[in-house]
Design an enzyme around this catalytic site. Structure first.
Site, PDB file in Angstrom:
ATOM      1  N   ASN A 294       3.895  -0.931  -4.473  1.00  0.00           N
ATOM      2  CA  ASN A 294       4.581   0.002  -3.571  1.00  0.00           C
ATOM      3  C   ASN A 294       3.627   0.888  -2.782  1.00  0.00           C
ATOM      4  O   ASN A 294       3.822   2.109  -2.668  1.00  0.00           O
ATOM      5  CB  ASN A 294       5.582   0.855  -4.358  1.00  0.00           C
TER       6      ASN A 294
ATOM      7  N   TYR B 186       5.927  -2.886 -11.881  1.00  0.00           N
ATOM      8  CA  TYR B 186       6.772  -2.538 -10.737  1.00  0.00           C
ATOM      9  C   TYR B 186       6.627  -1.032 -10.575  1.00  0.00           C
ATOM     10  O   TYR B 186       7.300  -0.242 -11.242  1.00  0.00           O
ATOM     11  CB  TYR B 186       8.224  -2.941 -10.974  1.00  0.00           C
TER      12      TYR B 186
ATOM     13  N   ASP C 144       4.350  -5.462  -7.683  1.00  0.00           N
ATOM     14  CA  ASP C 144       4.761  -4.608  -6.577  1.00  0.00           C
ATOM     15  C   ASP C 144       4.215  -3.206  -6.829  1.00  0.00           C
ATOM     16  O   ASP C 144       4.766  -2.449  -7.620  1.00  0.00           O
ATOM     17  CB  ASP C 144       6.298  -4.591  -6.481  1.00  0.00           C
TER      18      ASP C 144
END
Length: 251
Positions: free
Chosen positions: A156, A112, A154
């Site tokens: 981002n 993440y 993720d």
């Protein structure tokens, strides 16, 4: 050893393609969502793990349409050798953003990646520290173990124009995940010898996103971003990609 290498790479392809957000008919998802909202739960196509973690073989006819999946029964390919938490640096690991599982044929890291923040207050940390240390970490694993690596989750960042529903909007340059610094940082990671698996298999796919704002009810009109990825060593994408099968399913 050659057979194990080939089977390992095919296995890598199957793992890398689990959960990829591609569908030839995205409207079906919206129809299913409406049914669930109305109280009707749509039936899902249920398949075995072997249907994903299989190798392909031609039958006697040898035609392309006759490819079938042969189950992988040898546990040496999917048995866990070691689990690591973090990237090995306290400044990152205190946030609990990474876990790596080492398999005999590859290493897989779930991530993440830090968000740069609404005011981009963490942009420098994310691009100049986290991204740099992540790349170093993956390269060290690949070099030490001598097997391909995958990192996923993720990340981002909406890397290319096809990964953003409103590409060209002026505010995107100041929006976390869409800044030039984040895109260039991700490009440098890929240029170091890695591949965005989905984009490699579907270079022109449009409207395939993994994030939609709940605040603006963006899911149904499909106003989203592709922020989630499978990034793989180039070697795992060099094995018979012509016959790769992308599954749009839930495991």
């Amino acid at each position: 050893m050659k057979d194990m290498s080939r089977t390992g790479l095919v296995l890598l392809q199957r793992v890398a393609m689990l959960g990829l957000p591609y569908s030839s008919a995205p409207t079906k998802k919206l129809m299913s969502r409406r049914k669930m909202v109305a109280g009707v739960r749509p039936q899902k196509n249920k398949g075995s793990l072997d249907s994903f973690l299989g190798i392909k073989s031609k039958n006697d006819e040898g035609s392309e349409s006759s490819y079938s999946l042969v189950p992988l029964k040898n546990e040496q390919f999917i048995s866990t050798e070691e689990v690591q938490i973090g990237l090995g640096k306290s400044k990152h690991d205190k946030e609990g953003r990474a876990i790596t599982i080492h398999f005999p044929a590859f290493s897989l890291t779930a991530l993440y990646v830090p968000n740069s923040g609404q005011k981009l207050e963490r942009l420098d940390y994310r691009t100049k520290e986290w991204d740099v240390d992540l790349l170093t970490y993956m390269q060290e694993i690949e070099s030490r173990r001598g097997v391909p690596v995958i990192w996923l989750g993720d990340l981002n960042v909406a890397h290319k124009r096809l990964d953003v529903y409103n590409d060209g909007a002026k505010h995107l340059l100041k929006q976390a995940g869409c800044t030039l610094a984040e895109k260039e940082s991700f490009s440098r990671q890929l240029e170091a010898g890695y591949v965005d698996a989905f984009r490699a298999l579907h270079p022109n796919a449009e409207g395939q996103y993994t994030y939609w704002s709940q605040r603006t009810f963006a899911r149904e009109p499909n106003k989203g971003l592709r922020l989630d990825y499978f990034v793989c060593s180039k070697s795992m994408m060099e094995c018979d990609n012509e016959h790769a099968v992308v599954r749009d399913s839930y495991m």
